[in-house]
Write a protein that holds these residues in place. Structure first.
Motif, PDB file in Angstrom:
ATOM      1  N   LEU A 119      -1.873  -2.478   7.195  1.00  8.24           N
ATOM      2  CA  LEU A 119      -1.250  -3.791   7.923  1.00  8.24           C
ATOM      3  C   LEU A 119      -2.596  -4.689   7.654  1.00  8.24           C
ATOM      4  O   LEU A 119      -2.060  -5.502   7.390  1.00  8.24           O
ATOM      5  CB  LEU A 119      -1.389  -4.078   8.730  1.00  8.24           C
ATOM      6  N   SER A 120      -3.301  -4.385   8.363  1.00 12.81           N
ATOM      7  CA  SER A 120      -4.812  -6.054   7.997  1.00 12.81           C
ATOM      8  C   SER A 120      -4.996  -6.120   7.116  1.00 12.81           C
ATOM      9  O   SER A 120      -5.390  -7.367   6.709  1.00 12.81           O
ATOM     10  CB  SER A 120      -5.453  -5.444   9.383  1.00 12.81           C
ATOM     11  N   THR A 121      -5.054  -4.927   5.884  1.00 14.75           N
ATOM     12  CA  THR A 121      -5.426  -5.261   4.627  1.00 14.75           C
ATOM     13  C   THR A 121      -4.413  -6.452   4.097  1.00 14.75           C
ATOM     14  O   THR A 121      -4.767  -6.813   3.487  1.00 14.75           O
ATOM     15  CB  THR A 121      -5.895  -4.159   3.708  1.00 14.75           C
ATOM     16  N   LEU A 122      -3.021  -5.520   3.867  1.00 19.51           N
ATOM     17  CA  LEU A 122      -2.045  -6.163   3.394  1.00 19.51           C
ATOM     18  C   LEU A 122      -2.078  -7.804   3.692  1.00 19.51           C
ATOM     19  O   LEU A 122      -1.615  -7.951   3.283  1.00 19.51           O
ATOM     20  CB  LEU A 122      -0.698  -5.998   3.896  1.00 19.51           C
ATOM     21  N   PHE A 123      -2.273  -8.283   5.310  1.00 23.24           N
ATOM     22  CA  PHE A 123      -1.626  -9.581   5.911  1.00 23.24           C
ATOM     23  C   PHE A 123      -3.218 -10.723   5.321  1.00 23.24           C
ATOM     24  O   PHE A 123      -2.855 -10.945   4.666  1.00 23.24           O
ATOM     25  CB  PHE A 123      -1.784  -9.353   6.716  1.00 23.24           C
ATOM     26  N   ALA A 124      -3.826 -10.049   5.236  1.00 23.27           N
ATOM     27  CA  ALA A 124      -5.410 -10.677   4.282  1.00 23.27           C
ATOM     28  C   ALA A 124      -5.099 -10.588   3.137  1.00 23.27           C
ATOM     29  O   ALA A 124      -5.243 -11.340   2.813  1.00 23.27           O
ATOM     30  CB  ALA A 124      -6.555  -9.550   4.326  1.00 23.27           C
ATOM     31  N   LYS A 125      -5.066  -9.761   2.400  1.00 23.62           N
ATOM     32  CA  LYS A 125      -4.401  -9.949   0.856  1.00 23.62           C
ATOM     33  C   LYS A 125      -3.531 -10.806   0.829  1.00 23.62           C
ATOM     34  O   LYS A 125      -3.722 -11.798   0.448  1.00 23.62           O
ATOM     35  CB  LYS A 125      -3.890  -8.642   0.205  1.00 23.62           C
ATOM     36  N   THR A 174       0.896  -1.094  -0.231  1.00 21.35           N
ATOM     37  CA  THR A 174       0.169  -0.189   0.371  1.00 21.35           C
ATOM     38  C   THR A 174       1.184   1.168  -0.210  1.00 21.35           C
ATOM     39  O   THR A 174       1.923   1.015  -0.035  1.00 21.35           O
ATOM     40  CB  THR A 174      -0.982  -0.452   1.114  1.00 21.35           C
ATOM     41  N   ALA A 175       0.661   2.508  -0.027  1.00 23.25           N
ATOM     42  CA  ALA A 175       1.299   4.077   0.057  1.00 23.25           C
ATOM     43  C   ALA A 175       2.510   3.578   1.631  1.00 23.25           C
ATOM     44  O   ALA A 175       3.133   4.079   1.628  1.00 23.25           O
ATOM     45  CB  ALA A 175       0.036   4.481   0.233  1.00 23.25           C
ATOM     46  N   LEU A 176       1.656   2.891   2.764  1.00 25.60           N
ATOM     47  CA  LEU A 176       3.022   3.107   3.514  1.00 25.60           C
ATOM     48  C   LEU A 176       3.208   2.604   3.716  1.00 25.60           C
ATOM     49  O   LEU A 176       4.369   1.649   4.096  1.00 25.60           O
ATOM     50  CB  LEU A 176       2.057   3.086   4.663  1.00 25.60           C
ATOM     51  N   PHE A 177       2.972   0.560   3.567  1.00 27.65           N
ATOM     52  CA  PHE A 177       4.238  -0.660   3.838  1.00 27.65           C
ATOM     53  C   PHE A 177       4.227  -1.109   2.714  1.00 27.65           C
ATOM     54  O   PHE A 177       2.923  -1.467   2.140  1.00 27.65           O
ATOM     55  CB  PHE A 177       3.246  -1.475   4.909  1.00 27.65           C
ATOM     56  N   LYS A 179       7.195   2.702   3.855  1.00 27.98           N
ATOM     57  CA  LYS A 179       7.703   3.293   3.322  1.00 27.98           C
ATOM     58  C   LYS A 179       7.151   4.826   3.316  1.00 27.98           C
ATOM     59  O   LYS A 179       8.260   5.659   2.885  1.00 27.98           O
ATOM     60  CB  LYS A 179       6.662   2.748   1.787  1.00 27.98           C
ATOM     61  N   LEU A 180       6.172   4.822   4.298  1.00 32.48           N
ATOM     62  CA  LEU A 180       6.249   6.492   4.830  1.00 32.48           C
ATOM     63  C   LEU A 180       6.268   6.981   6.255  1.00 32.48           C
ATOM     64  O   LEU A 180       5.462   5.052   6.347  1.00 32.48           O
ATOM     65  CB  LEU A 180       5.108   7.249   3.457  1.00 32.48           C
ATOM     66  N   ALA A 181       6.436   7.703   6.204  1.00 33.36           N
ATOM     67  CA  ALA A 181       6.075   7.340   7.726  1.00 33.36           C
ATOM     68  C   ALA A 181       4.591   8.606   8.187  1.00 33.36           C
ATOM     69  O   ALA A 181       4.108   9.110   7.300  1.00 33.36           O
ATOM     70  CB  ALA A 181       7.056   8.777   8.498  1.00 33.36           C
ATOM     71  N   PHE A 182       4.779   8.246   9.888  1.00 37.97           N
ATOM     72  CA  PHE A 182       2.920   7.801   9.667  1.00 37.97           C
ATOM     73  C   PHE A 182       3.177   8.705  11.570  1.00 37.97           C
ATOM     74  O   PHE A 182       3.966   8.243  11.763  1.00 37.97           O
ATOM     75  CB  PHE A 182       1.821   7.162   9.476  1.00 37.97           C
ATOM     76  N   SER A 183       2.179   9.483  12.156  1.00 37.98           N
ATOM     77  CA  SER A 183       1.665   9.535  13.041  1.00 37.98           C
ATOM     78  C   SER A 183       0.669   9.371  13.883  1.00 37.98           C
ATOM     79  O   SER A 183      -0.085   8.770  13.084  1.00 37.98           O
ATOM     80  CB  SER A 183       2.165  11.758  12.936  1.00 37.98           C
ATOM     81  N   ARG A 184       0.567   9.406  15.455  1.00 35.74           N
ATOM     82  CA  ARG A 184      -0.306   9.227  16.156  1.00 35.74           C
ATOM     83  C   ARG A 184      -1.182   9.826  15.253  1.00 35.74           C
ATOM     84  O   ARG A 184      -2.522   9.160  15.977  1.00 35.74           O
ATOM     85  CB  ARG A 184       0.486   9.918  17.088  1.00 35.74           C
ATOM     86  N   ALA A 185      -1.638  10.687  15.324  1.00 37.69           N
ATOM     87  CA  ALA A 185      -2.991  10.741  13.966  1.00 37.69           C
ATOM     88  C   ALA A 185      -3.318   9.695  13.029  1.00 37.69           C
ATOM     89  O   ALA A 185      -4.571   9.782  12.782  1.00 37.69           O
ATOM     90  CB  ALA A 185      -3.177  12.934  13.856  1.00 37.69           C
ATOM     91  N   ASP A 186      -2.068   9.414  12.193  1.00 35.57           N
ATOM     92  CA  ASP A 186      -2.373   8.402  11.015  1.00 35.57           C
ATOM     93  C   ASP A 186      -2.102   6.589  11.624  1.00 35.57           C
ATOM     94  O   ASP A 186      -2.281   6.125  10.326  1.00 35.57           O
ATOM     95  CB  ASP A 186      -1.170   8.766   9.716  1.00 35.57           C
ATOM     96  N   ARG A 187      -2.322   6.839  13.018  1.00 34.86           N
ATOM     97  CA  ARG A 187      -1.784   5.423  13.522  1.00 34.86           C
ATOM     98  C   ARG A 187      -2.967   4.620  12.954  1.00 34.86           C
ATOM     99  O   ARG A 187      -2.645   2.969  12.563  1.00 34.86           O
ATOM    100  CB  ARG A 187      -1.813   5.486  15.236  1.00 34.86           C
ATOM    101  N   ALA A 188      -4.461   4.962  13.190  1.00 38.08           N
ATOM    102  CA  ALA A 188      -5.247   3.979  12.535  1.00 38.08           C
ATOM    103  C   ALA A 188      -5.126   3.086  11.724  1.00 38.08           C
ATOM    104  O   ALA A 188      -5.754   2.380  11.385  1.00 38.08           O
ATOM    105  CB  ALA A 188      -7.182   4.209  13.259  1.00 38.08           C
ATOM    106  N   GLU A 189      -5.178   4.294  10.737  1.00 37.25           N
ATOM    107  CA  GLU A 189      -4.701   4.247   9.112  1.00 37.25           C
ATOM    108  C   GLU A 189      -3.634   3.593   8.466  1.00 37.25           C
ATOM    109  O   GLU A 189      -4.042   2.452   7.933  1.00 37.25           O
ATOM    110  CB  GLU A 189      -4.599   5.432   8.392  1.00 37.25           C
ATOM    111  N   ALA A 190      -2.799   3.625   9.482  1.00 35.07           N
ATOM    112  CA  ALA A 190      -1.808   2.498   9.253  1.00 35.07           C
ATOM    113  C   ALA A 190      -1.910   0.546   9.362  1.00 35.07           C
ATOM    114  O   ALA A 190      -1.665   0.280   9.053  1.00 35.07           O
ATOM    115  CB  ALA A 190      -0.493   3.108  10.111  1.00 35.07           C
ATOM    116  N   VAL A 191      -3.022   1.542  10.579  1.00 37.48           N
ATOM    117  CA  VAL A 191      -3.408  -0.664  11.039  1.00 37.48           C
ATOM    118  C   VAL A 191      -3.897  -0.553  10.434  1.00 37.48           C
ATOM    119  O   VAL A 191      -4.301  -2.494  10.084  1.00 37.48           O
ATOM    120  CB  VAL A 191      -3.665  -0.240  12.509  1.00 37.48           C
ATOM    121  N   ILE A 192      -5.200  -0.506   9.763  1.00 37.13           N
ATOM    122  CA  ILE A 192      -6.128  -1.272   8.752  1.00 37.13           C
ATOM    123  C   ILE A 192      -5.320  -1.545   8.014  1.00 37.13           C
ATOM    124  O   ILE A 192      -5.170  -2.096   6.895  1.00 37.13           O
ATOM    125  CB  ILE A 192      -7.240   0.023   8.287  1.00 37.13           C
TER     126      ILE A 192
END
Length: 120
Positions: free
Chosen positions: A104-110, A29-32, A89-102
């Motif tokens: 991760l979950s999506t990638l592992f499910a794929k 994804t864009a983050l991982f 791939k990209l840094a994220f902050s505490r405000a974006d943590r929920a988006e990052a966790v989602i």
């Protein structure tokens, strides 16, 4: 059920990382970007790659690693016996943590769906 992240659940050596990278089964994804390779250990293991290109400050890189480790710790019981490498791939902050966790979950499910379809 224990939610611990012990040494046996980590990829530590260079050759362990290299064997996962060489198989090149990956989703991103864009983050991982997550790489996966089956193992014979009966449990999942995690390796992390967060380079200076992601963020120059070690504090931010360590926060990314802590977030990924925490997600893995809570979800390792539901993961198949594979070695995983998560590359940020990209840094994220505490405000974006929920988006990052989602993400991760999506990638592992794929990856799980990909493995299930290739083994049938």
């Amino acid at each position: 059920m224990t939610y611990r992240f012990r040494r046996v659940h980590r990829l530590l050596k260079t050759d362990e990382f290299s064997s996962v990278f060489s198989l090149r089964q990956a989703r991103s994804t864009a983050l991982f970007q997550v790489y996966a390779r089956p193992n014979d250990l009966g449990h999942a293991r995690l390796g992390l790659v967060v380079g200076k290109k992601v963020h120059k400050r070690a504090v931010r890189r360590n926060y990314i690693k802590r977030t990924v480790r925490e997600w893995f710790r809570l979800n390792q019981a539901s993961l198949p016996a594979q070695d995983y490498i998560v590359r940020a791939k990209l840094a994220f902050s505490r405000a974006d943590r929920a988006e990052a966790v989602i993400a991760l979950s999506t990638l592992f499910a794929k990856l799980a769906r990909c493995r299930a379809s290739s083994s049938s």
